[in-house]
Design a protein around this motif. Structure first.
Motif, PDB file in Angstrom:
ATOM      1  N   ARG A   1       0.815  -1.222   0.000  1.00  0.00           N
ATOM      2  CA  ARG A   1       0.000   0.000   0.000  1.00  0.00           C
ATOM      3  C   ARG A   1       0.844   1.265   0.000  1.00  0.00           C
ATOM      4  NH1 ARG A   1      -4.642   0.693   3.932  1.00  0.00           N
ATOM      5  NH2 ARG A   1      -5.697   1.738   2.245  1.00  0.00           N
TER       6      ARG A   1
ATOM      7  N   PHE B   1     -17.482  -2.568  -4.135  1.00  0.00           N
ATOM      8  CA  PHE B   1     -16.622  -3.521  -3.423  1.00  0.00           C
ATOM      9  C   PHE B   1     -17.419  -4.342  -2.414  1.00  0.00           C
ATOM     10  CE2 PHE B   1     -12.657  -1.173  -4.592  1.00  0.00           C
ATOM     11  CZ  PHE B   1     -12.013  -2.279  -5.117  1.00  0.00           C
TER      12      PHE B   1
ATOM     13  N   TYR C   1      -8.012   2.252  -9.782  1.00  0.00           N
ATOM     14  CA  TYR C   1      -7.400   1.265  -8.905  1.00  0.00           C
ATOM     15  C   TYR C   1      -7.420  -0.112  -9.558  1.00  0.00           C
ATOM     16  CZ  TYR C   1     -12.106  -0.309  -8.331  1.00  0.00           C
ATOM     17  OH  TYR C   1     -13.343  -0.812  -8.627  1.00  0.00           O
TER      18      TYR C   1
ATOM     19  N   ARG D   1      -5.766  -4.014   4.385  1.00  0.00           N
ATOM     20  CA  ARG D   1      -5.873  -5.379   4.872  1.00  0.00           C
ATOM     21  C   ARG D   1      -7.203  -5.628   5.589  1.00  0.00           C
ATOM     22  NH1 ARG D   1      -6.305  -7.818  10.056  1.00  0.00           N
ATOM     23  NH2 ARG D   1      -5.696  -9.999   9.820  1.00  0.00           N
ATOM     24  N   ASP D   2      -7.600  -4.711   6.473  1.00  0.00           N
ATOM     25  CA  ASP D   2      -8.787  -4.966   7.284  1.00  0.00           C
ATOM     26  C   ASP D   2     -10.052  -5.051   6.436  1.00  0.00           C
ATOM     27  OD1 ASP D   2      -7.097  -4.940   9.368  1.00  0.00           O
ATOM     28  OD2 ASP D   2      -7.793  -3.049  10.252  1.00  0.00           O
ATOM     29  N   ARG D   3     -10.183  -4.111   5.503  1.00  0.00           N
ATOM     30  CA  ARG D   3     -11.386  -4.155   4.673  1.00  0.00           C
ATOM     31  C   ARG D   3     -11.371  -5.375   3.778  1.00  0.00           C
ATOM     32  NH1 ARG D   3     -10.818   1.494   3.862  1.00  0.00           N
ATOM     33  NH2 ARG D   3     -12.134   2.590   5.353  1.00  0.00           N
TER      34      ARG D   3
ATOM     35  N   ARG E   1      -7.160   6.126  -6.202  1.00  0.00           N
ATOM     36  CA  ARG E   1      -8.248   6.926  -6.746  1.00  0.00           C
ATOM     37  C   ARG E   1      -9.431   6.008  -6.929  1.00  0.00           C
ATOM     38  NH1 ARG E   1      -5.689  11.419  -9.127  1.00  0.00           N
ATOM     39  NH2 ARG E   1      -3.482  10.936  -9.184  1.00  0.00           N
TER      40      ARG E   1
ATOM     41  N   TYR F   1     -18.193  -7.820  -3.374  1.00  0.00           N
ATOM     42  CA  TYR F   1     -17.107  -8.769  -3.672  1.00  0.00           C
ATOM     43  C   TYR F   1     -17.337 -10.196  -3.136  1.00  0.00           C
ATOM     44  CZ  TYR F   1     -12.570 -10.891  -4.179  1.00  0.00           C
ATOM     45  OH  TYR F   1     -11.580 -11.761  -4.497  1.00  0.00           O
TER      46      TYR F   1
ATOM     47  N   ILE G   1     -11.078  -9.689  12.015  1.00  0.00           N
ATOM     48  CA  ILE G   1     -10.028  -8.782  11.550  1.00  0.00           C
ATOM     49  C   ILE G   1      -8.846  -8.866  12.496  1.00  0.00           C
ATOM     50  CG2 ILE G   1      -9.502  -6.309  11.468  1.00  0.00           C
ATOM     51  CD1 ILE G   1     -12.145  -5.999   9.986  1.00  0.00           C
TER      52      ILE G   1
ATOM     53  N   ASP H   1      -7.460  -5.785  -6.415  1.00  0.00           N
ATOM     54  CA  ASP H   1      -8.331  -4.609  -6.329  1.00  0.00           C
ATOM     55  C   ASP H   1      -8.841  -4.441  -4.898  1.00  0.00           C
ATOM     56  OD1 ASP H   1      -8.014  -4.177  -9.001  1.00  0.00           O
ATOM     57  OD2 ASP H   1      -9.937  -5.031  -9.593  1.00  0.00           O
ATOM     58  N   VAL H   2      -9.290  -5.532  -4.293  1.00  0.00           N
ATOM     59  CA  VAL H   2      -9.834  -5.449  -2.938  1.00  0.00           C
ATOM     60  C   VAL H   2      -8.734  -5.068  -1.940  1.00  0.00           C
ATOM     61  CG1 VAL H   2     -11.010  -6.711  -1.103  1.00  0.00           C
ATOM     62  CG2 VAL H   2     -11.663  -7.104  -3.455  1.00  0.00           C
TER      63      VAL H   2
ATOM     64  N   THR I   1      -6.424  -3.008  -2.330  1.00  0.00           N
ATOM     65  CA  THR I   1      -6.161  -1.563  -2.304  1.00  0.00           C
ATOM     66  C   THR I   1      -6.954  -0.888  -1.190  1.00  0.00           C
ATOM     67  OG1 THR I   1      -7.805  -1.330  -4.046  1.00  0.00           O
ATOM     68  CG2 THR I   1      -5.526  -1.086  -4.696  1.00  0.00           C
ATOM     69  N   LEU I   2      -8.008  -1.543  -0.714  1.00  0.00           N
ATOM     70  CA  LEU I   2      -8.796  -0.962   0.381  1.00  0.00           C
ATOM     71  C   LEU I   2      -8.099  -1.139   1.727  1.00  0.00           C
ATOM     72  CD1 LEU I   2     -12.360  -2.265  -0.525  1.00  0.00           C
ATOM     73  CD2 LEU I   2     -11.421  -0.021  -0.968  1.00  0.00           C
TER      74      LEU I   2
ATOM     75  N   ARG J   1       3.494   3.780  -2.911  1.00  0.00           N
ATOM     76  CA  ARG J   1       3.893   3.927  -4.312  1.00  0.00           C
ATOM     77  C   ARG J   1       5.378   4.200  -4.432  1.00  0.00           C
ATOM     78  NH1 ARG J   1      -1.483   6.506  -6.956  1.00  0.00           N
ATOM     79  NH2 ARG J   1      -2.601   4.551  -6.724  1.00  0.00           N
TER      80      ARG J   1
ATOM     81  N   MET K   1      -7.177   6.120   2.565  1.00  0.00           N
ATOM     82  CA  MET K   1      -7.214   5.494   1.239  1.00  0.00           C
ATOM     83  C   MET K   1      -6.206   6.189   0.338  1.00  0.00           C
ATOM     84  SD  MET K   1      -9.776   3.261   0.686  1.00  0.00           S
ATOM     85  CE  MET K   1     -10.663   3.564  -0.786  1.00  0.00           C
TER      86      MET K   1
ATOM     87  N   GLN L   1      -8.696  -9.765  -6.508  1.00  0.00           N
ATOM     88  CA  GLN L   1      -8.243  -9.768  -5.113  1.00  0.00           C
ATOM     89  C   GLN L   1      -7.291  -8.609  -4.853  1.00  0.00           C
ATOM     90  OE1 GLN L   1      -7.198 -13.632  -3.474  1.00  0.00           O
ATOM     91  NE2 GLN L   1      -8.306 -14.634  -5.119  1.00  0.00           N
TER      92      GLN L   1
END
Lengths: 316, 252
Positions: free
Chosen positions: A64, B98, A260, A207-209, B89, B101, B50, A201-202, A204-205, A66, B86, A199
Motif C-alpha cells: 500500500r 466492493f 485502482y 488489509r482490514d477491509r 483513486r 465482492y 479482523i 483490487d480489494v 487496495t482498500l 507507491r 485510502m 483480489q
C-alpha cells in the motif's frame, strides 16, 4: 471504460512502433544476420519490462504505497545471493555440470521460497509503516549484497569467474539462452497476476477491509509474493538487477489510468516499461552509439524520482 | 446468532478483552457502550475476524469465524471500522461496488448492480456517486463506507463508531437508517457508540463494557439509569424521561 482502452491501444501502437524501428534501423541489407539477433533482443526487453512492471505494481498494492519496489526491498539482491550460494556450496564442478536451464529453475525456485518466507514475515499483518519497510529493505538489500561479495572473496577464482559471466547479465549482454524458459515463466506469472486481479483490487482498500470482504489475507499475500519472486527471477536472470524501472513505470501508469483496477494498471505499466526499454535501447545504440548505459540511465532518472517521491511523502 | 465464548485479547500483558462470552441476536439493534479502552472495538474486531483472538472462539450462525472460509463469513457478517485512509483513486460508486465482492468476486451481476443502486439511494449518495472518495468530507465518506457495508447485504452488520465525524443531522440520519435496516430488512445491527443517548433511543439492547468485561447487558430501560451508568463510566449522571425515552445528562 473508454479511456483505459484508448490508452492501452495507444501505448501498444507506440510499443510496436518502437519495436519496428529498433528491428529495422540501419540494417543496411544484412537482414539475415541482423533481424534474428535484434528480434531476440526485442523479445528479451519485452519479457524484462513486463516482468518488472507487473511485479512492481503487485508489490506496491500489497505494501500500500507507491515508493517501494521489489528491487528496492532487495528481491534481486536476494536472487544474486542465492545464485552465488548455489555455486559456493555445490562447488564449481558440480554447478558447471548443471545445465543453465535447470540452474535457472533452481534459482527461481529458491528465490520463490526464500523471498516469500522472508517478506511474509516482514510485511506481517500489512500494518507496518512505510519507513519501517524502507529501512528493512535497505538493510536487507545491503546485507544480501555484502553476503554475496563475502562469498566472492572466499571463493575459488575459477568459480568466481564462471559465476560472474553467468550472473551479471545486462542490457548489452542479455542472457538469451534462457529466453525461452523465461517467456514461459513470465506467462505463468502474468496469468496468475491477472487471475488474482480482483483480489488485488480489494487489497487496495487495506488489509482490514479486504478481510472483511472475505479475502484470506495470509494466503493471498503468499500467492502474490510467489508471483513477484517468479517475475523478479525472470528479469534478473535475463538482464541483472535494475533498481528503478519499476518505480518509474508503475507511478506513470497510476498517473495515466487514474484507476485502482489492476487489469488496467498492470497492462499500462507493462506497456510503458516495454516502450521505455525498447525506445531507450534503440536511441542509445543507434543514435548516441553508447553501449551498456541503459540501466545506468534508468537508475539515474529513477533514482532522482525515488528521492522526489520520498520527499513528497515525508511532507504529508 | 453470533456467539462468543471466553474471548480474550491481551496487548503487552494488558488484558483488553477478558473472557467475554456473549450472544448477539439475529435481528434488532444492539449498542455496545463503554469508556475509551473498555475493549468495545477490540471485541468487534475479533468477532469480525479482523483481529485474531488470544483465546476463545466466535461462531456466526454456527460457523467458526477464525477457521471457516473467509468468504462464507463475509456473506453473513460485514463490518465498518473507523479507519478511512485510502491512497487509491476510487469513486463512491466503486467503493460501494466492493461490498458485492463476497458474492461476485469482482464480476458484478445484475443483482449486484441493483443492490449497489439501493445502497447508494439508501445513504443518499446519488449526487456524489461519481466523485472520488478523497474529495468528500468526512461525513460523506463515512456514508459511502456505510453504503458499502449495506451493499454487502449481510444478516449481521457490525459498525465501530459509525457516528464519528458526523454532524447531528447526519448522525441522526445514520441511526434512523440503521433502525430501518433492522425493522424492514430484519438485519442484526451491532454498533459501538459513544453517545449513550443515541444508544438509548435507537437500540433494542445495550451491552456495556468496562475493563474488558461486560458489566451491564439488557434493554435500554434497564441500563439507562444513573446507578448503572455511573458504574460503567465512573462519573455522575442524571437520567430523565423524555417522551418515553431515557435521556442521560452528564455535562456537569
Amino acid at each position: 471504460m473508454r479511456r483505459p482502452s484508448v490508452l492501452i491501444g495507444a501505448l501498444s501502437l507506440l510499443a510496436i512502433g518502437a519495436a519496428a524501428l529498433f528491428l529495422t534501423w540501419g540494417v543496411d541489407g544484412h537482414w539475415d544476420f541482423a533481424l534474428p539477433r535484434r528480434a531476440q533482443q526485442v523479445a528479451a526487453l519485452v519479457v524484462v519490462g513486463t516482468a518488472i512492471a507487473v511485479s512492481t505494481v503487485i508489490f506496491q498494492t500489497i505494501t500500500r504505497n507507491r515508493i517501494l519496489t521489489p528491487s528496492i526491498m532487495g528481491f534481486d539482491a536476494l536472487y544474486v545471493l542465492l545464485a552465488t550460494s548455489v555455486v559456493f556450496f555445490l562447488g564449481s564442478a558440480t554447478a558447471a555440470a548443471i545445465p543453465p536451464l535447470t540452474m535457472f529453475l533452481i534459482r527461481a525456485a529458491l528465490l520463490m521460497v526464500a523471498a516469500t518466507l522472508l517478506f511474509r514475515a516482514v510485511l506481517g499483518n500489512g500494518k507496518r509503516g512505510l519507513y519501517t519497510l524502507v529501512l528493512v529493505g535497505v538493510i536487507a538489500g545491503t546485507f544480501f549484497s555484502s553476503l554475496t561479495s563475502f562469498m566472492f572473496r572466499v571463493m575459488d577464482p575459477n568459480e568466481y569467474d564462471a559465476l560472474l559471466s553467468d550472473l551479471f547479465a545486462s542490457f548489452n549482454a542479455i542472457d538469451t539462452t534462457l529466453l525461452g524458459i523465461a517467456t514461459v515463466l513470465l506467462a505463468v506469472g502474468i496469468g496468475a497476476a491477472y487471475w488474482l486481479g480482483p483480489q488485488l483490487d480489494v487489497l487496495t482498500l487495506g488489509r482490514d477491509r479486504a478481510v472483511a470482504l472475505g479475502i484470506n489475507y495470509q494466503r493471498t499475500l503468499t500467492k502474490l509474493l510467489l508471483v513477484i519472486a517468479l517475475l523478479v527471477s525472470v528479469s534478473t536472470a535475463l538482464v541483472g538487477p535494475i533498481s528503478f524501472l519499476g518505480l518509474l513505470v508503475a507511478n506513470l501508469a497510476y498517473q495515466l489510468t487514474r484507476t485502482y483496477r489492476h487489469a488496467v494498471n498492470l497492462t499500462v505499466a507493462a506497456l510503458l516499461a516495454v516502450l521505455a526499454l525498447i525506445a531507450g535501447q534503440a536511441l542509445l545504440q543507434h543514435v548516441l552509439h553508447f553501449n551498456g548505459t541503459l540501466s545506468a540511465i534508468i537508475n539515474l532518472v529513477g533514482g532522482v524520482y525515488f528521492i522526489l517521491l520520498l520527499v513528497k511523502e515525508s511532507k504529508k | 446468532m453470533i456467539t462468543t465464548s471466553d474471548l480474550t485479547k491481551t496487548y503487552d500483558k494488558t488484558v483488553v478483552v477478558d473472557n467475554v462470552s456473549v450472544s448477539l441476536p439475529d435481528a434488532g439493534v444492539t449498542s455496545v457502550i463503554g469508556a475509551n479502552g473498555a475493549g468495545k472495538s477490540t471485541l468487534l474486531s475479533m468477532i469480525s475476524r479482523i483481529l485474531d483472538a488470544d483465546a476463545g472462539s466466535v461462531a456466526v450462525d454456527g460457523l467458526d469465524v477464525f477457521n471457516a472460509p473467509s468468504r462464507e463469513i463475509a456473506k453473513r457478517l460485514s463490518i465498518l471500522r473507523q479507519e478511512t485512509h485510502m491512497t487509491a483513486r476510487i469513486t463512491v460508486r466503486e467503493v460501494v461496488e466492493f461490498g458485492r465482492y463476497p458474492h461476485s468476486r469482482g464480476r458484478l451481476t445484475e443483482e449486484c448492480v441493483q443492490k449497489v443502486d439501493e445502497a447508494i439511494a439508501y445513504c443518499d449518495l446519488g449526487e456524489f456517486e461519481q466523485r472520488g472518495i478523497h474529495e468528500l468530507s468526512g461525513g460523506q465518506r463515512q456514508r459511502a463506507f456505510i453504503a458499502m457495508v449495506l451493499a454487502q447485504d449481510t444478516r449481521y452488520v457490525l459498525l465501530d463508531e459509525p457516528l464519528n465525524n458526523l454532524d447531528m443531522p447526519h448522525a441522526t440520519g445514520v441511526m434512523k437508517l440503521l433502525r430501518r435496516l433492522a425493522d424492514d430488512h430484519g438485519k442484526s445491527i451491532v454498533l459501538v457508540l459513544h453517545d449513550i443517548n443515541y444508544a438509548s433511543v435507537y437500540s433494542d439492547r445495550i451491552v456495556a463494557m468496562k475493563d474488558g468485561v461486560i458489566t451491564a447487558d439488557g434493554a435500554p430501560e434497564s441500563v439507562m439509569n444513573a446507578d448503572t451508568l455511573e458504574r460503567i463510566y465512573d462519573m455522575r449522571f442524571s437520567v430523565i424521561d423524555l417522551d418515553g425515552d431515557k435521556i442521560a445528562a452528564y455535562f456537569r
